[in-house]
Structures are given as C-alpha cells and as structure tokens.
Design an enzyme around this catalytic site. Sequence first.
Site, PDB file in Angstrom:
ATOM      1  N   HIS A  58       0.841  -1.204   0.000  1.00 25.64           N
ATOM      2  CA  HIS A  58       0.000   0.000   0.000  1.00 25.64           C
ATOM      3  C   HIS A  58       0.877   1.256   0.000  1.00 25.64           C
ATOM      4  O   HIS A  58       0.687   2.164  -0.828  1.00 25.64           O
ATOM      5  CB  HIS A  58      -0.895  -0.027   1.254  1.00 25.64           C
ATOM      6  N   GLU A  59       1.848   1.301   0.901  1.00 23.53           N
ATOM      7  CA  GLU A  59       2.720   2.477   1.006  1.00 23.53           C
ATOM      8  C   GLU A  59       3.639   2.607  -0.211  1.00 23.53           C
ATOM      9  O   GLU A  59       3.897   3.710  -0.702  1.00 23.53           O
ATOM     10  CB  GLU A  59       3.543   2.419   2.299  1.00 23.53           C
ATOM     11  N   HIS A  62       1.859   4.238  -3.122  1.00 20.93           N
ATOM     12  CA  HIS A  62       1.851   5.703  -3.005  1.00 20.93           C
ATOM     13  C   HIS A  62       3.169   6.284  -3.507  1.00 20.93           C
ATOM     14  O   HIS A  62       3.191   7.244  -4.277  1.00 20.93           O
ATOM     15  CB  HIS A  62       1.676   6.125  -1.539  1.00 20.93           C
TER      16      HIS A  62
END
Length: 198
Positions: A58-59, A62
């Site tokens: 997820h990170e 980004h």
Amino acid sequence: MKFTNKERKDLIYAGIMISLAFAILLSGGLTGLLRNKIGFFSVFLVAFFTAGIGFLLHEMAHKYVAVSYKLNAEFKAFYGMLWLAVGLSFFGFILAAPGAVFIHGAGLNRNKNGKISVVGPLTNIVLAILFLIIGLFYSSGIISVIVNFGFTINALLAAFNMIPVMPFDGAKVFAWNKSVYTITMIVALGLFLLSMVL
C-alpha cells in the site's frame, strides 16, 4: 525507486511491528497467547504475509505513483503509533497508523494528490481479490487460513483508508474525484462484507 537508509529501516520496522500487532490479535490477545497451540511464530508468518505485506505494498504504491510524477516521496514510520498498535492488540483490537509516505515537490496538485492517494487502497483491493481467488482452491489447511485472513484484512485496509477525513487517503480522493471515491469505497466495503459471510 530510491530509498534512504532511514526509509528502509522505517519500512522494515513498521512492517514487523504491524505484523506483530496482528499476530497478537490473531492469537486472541493476551489470554490467547497463553493458550496458543500452533506456535506464535506461525501466527506471525500468517500476519506478515497478509497484513504486513498489504501495508507495505500500500505504502510503496503511493511512493511509486508520486515518484512517477517527479515528486519527492519518503516513507516515515510513526513509532509511537506502532507501539500503541502492539499494546492494544493484547486487549483484542488494533488502532493502526503505522506510518505514511510524505510527498512534496513542485507540481503537486489536487489531481495528482488524489491519484497518489487512491492507488494505496486500490492495491489492497487487488490483494483482497487475489486472496479471494486463491481461496477458491483451498478450503482447509494453513493456506486456507492465510488466504481467508489476507482477503479480510486487505479489504478492511482498503475501506479503512477510504474514510473521507484527513489524514486518510479517502479525504484526498474525495476532494479530487467523488465518482472515483464512491466506486472505490463501494468495492472495498463490498469485499469486506463478503469476507464476513464467507
């Protein structure tokens, strides 16, 4: 993508700590740990390959999109929140804000910020669907445990991060494109509700 030494350490630390918190939660908290018969390390592996990987990807999603826009992006762990997550897991619940990718640079606007933000929950949605598909072929055993929890936790991570209030991703997605926000939230919530009945 390039990572600073501190960023690598923060990612490793956050990934281990969030996996530890979910492992304790999966074990049933403090009383469950005392009765654990399958071994805490096994539970930790389940947590790492579901919650830990879901959080890290997820990170990284980004960061990848931010870097593709030629913006500066660096992950920073929230050490106090990580310890809080581990502490609360002993009591049967988790409040997790393990860290975030901090983004800055010329050209960062609402449009780019929205796209950078939505890709995190979308990553968890994709992971949830992959776990769901794999789960169709396994109805018992350790793989079944991993895919079932992986499906649930990634659907939850997607929906949780789409809450339309700062500092969640959902606030930035909602400000950018309400249609994208609505579709993403419906899919995430739908997957999470499905995980509750399967």
